[in-house]
Design an enzyme around this catalytic site. Structure first.
Site, PDB file in Angstrom:
ATOM      1  CB  SER A  65      19.913  37.270  48.750  1.00  0.00           C
ATOM      2  OG  SER A  65      21.272  37.884  49.201  1.00  0.00           O
ATOM      3  CE  LYS A  69      13.022  35.765  53.194  1.00  0.00           C
ATOM      4  NZ  LYS A  69      12.785  37.130  53.272  1.00  0.00           N
ATOM      5  CE  LYS A 128      11.026  38.727  63.176  1.00  0.00           C
ATOM      6  NZ  LYS A 128      11.807  38.185  61.924  1.00  0.00           N
ATOM      7  CB  SER A 130      16.582  39.441  67.807  1.00  0.00           C
ATOM      8  OG  SER A 130      15.649  40.307  67.086  1.00  0.00           O
ATOM      9  CD  GLU A 155      10.725  43.331  53.962  1.00  0.00           C
ATOM     10  OE1 GLU A 155      10.275  42.246  54.640  1.00  0.00           O
ATOM     11  OE2 GLU A 155      11.671  43.728  53.712  1.00  0.00           O
ATOM     12  CD  GLU A 170      20.052  41.032  65.187  1.00  0.00           C
ATOM     13  OE1 GLU A 170      19.774  39.867  65.598  1.00  0.00           O
ATOM     14  OE2 GLU A 170      19.843  41.576  63.963  1.00  0.00           O
ATOM     15  CG  HIS A 171      21.916  42.263  58.939  1.00  0.00           C
ATOM     16  ND1 HIS A 171      23.105  42.599  58.139  1.00  0.00           N
ATOM     17  CD2 HIS A 171      20.979  41.633  58.421  1.00  0.00           C
ATOM     18  CE1 HIS A 171      22.679  41.486  56.812  1.00  0.00           C
ATOM     19  NE2 HIS A 171      21.424  40.948  57.128  1.00  0.00           N
TER      20      HIS A 171
END
Ligand code: 0O2
Length: 217
Positions: A65, A69, A128, A130, A155, A170-171
């Site tokens: 990942s 990115k 956002k 979305s 984070e 949603e993911h």
């Protein structure tokens, strides 16, 4: 010796050149921050007889990942670029009941002397496109190794149970459609996000009413 893996002023010495080393540092930072959050939650329970935190999830981003990115943002896959440009190698998600808890938790974290807040993105005040709502902080904290101190970025995402429910569905949907979900699904998801925001607001106001009744007694 003090190394900085937290900002633009990055000095990566020859001894931090492997994924194993990076993994160790980010895991250590996550452990530290998890302990801090646990202590804050216990203290809050002691003082206010109330737990602001429902649960906490932590993870170190998998190398695939991170590479994806970096590629997406046009960077080569090097350790230096990972540390410099990927802010969420170490990620922690704090789930709480009410929107007001989010700001309380964010403040408690920011007040910790050894935590430096690098950026804040408030997707609750500014959701956002979305419909995504959550409070994001990138912080850095010192990890003490045997011969040096390394400042490591983490984070932190803080959100309510309802926001988390929406974000995980949603993911899943975006993953299934590889980010190109049909317009009617996106618009349905957006409607659900508005419902979630209303639900959060109503639950908060109900809770405030309950608290005011119980303090009157
Ligand atoms: P994953 O798989 O969750 O780790 P930055 O990370 O700061 O370089 P960005 O995109 O500006 O890049 O950061 P932002 O907006 O703070 O978002 C970072 C993370 O928030 C994402 O991580 C998601 O976890 C979450 N997120 C942001 N927008 C959405 C959204 O619309 N829906 C959902 N479900 N989650 C969102 P990653 O790296 O995208 O993926």
């Amino acid at each position: 010796m003090e190394l900085d893996l937290s900002g633009n002023d990055i000095k990566i010495s020859d001894d931090i050149n492997s994924w194993e080393e990076v993994n160790l540092l980010y895991n250590a930072a996550l452990k530290q921050i998890q302990t801090k959050i646990e202590i804050l939650n216990e203290e809050f329970q002691e003082v206010h007889r109330y737990n602001p935190i429902e649960h906490v999830k932590a993870r170190v981003k998998v190398p695939e990942s991170i590479v994806k990115k970096l590629k997406r943002n046009g960077y080569e896959s090097t350790i230096e670029n990972m540390v410099r440009y990927v802010n969420d190698i170490a990620g922690i998600r704090i789930i709480c009941s009410f929107t007001s808890d989010i700001y309380r938790i964010a403040e408690m974290i920011s007040n910790q002397e050894d935590i430096r807040v690098l950026t804040v993105k408030d997707y609750i005040m500014n959701p956002k496109q979305s419909g995504y709502r959550s409070y994001h902080m990138i912080v850095s904290l010192p990890v003490y190794l045997s011969d040096r101190i390394v400042n490591v970025k983490v984070e932190i995402q803080i959100r309510t149970v309802a926001m988390d429910f929406w974000a995980s569905l949603e993911h899943k949907i975006q993953y299934k459609f590889e980010g190109k979900a049909p317009a009617h699904i996106n618009s349905e998801l957006h409607e659900c996000a508005v419902m979630v925001a209303n639900l959060d607001a109503r639950m908060l106001s109900l809770n405030e009413e309950i608290i005011s009744v119980s303090t009157e007694k």
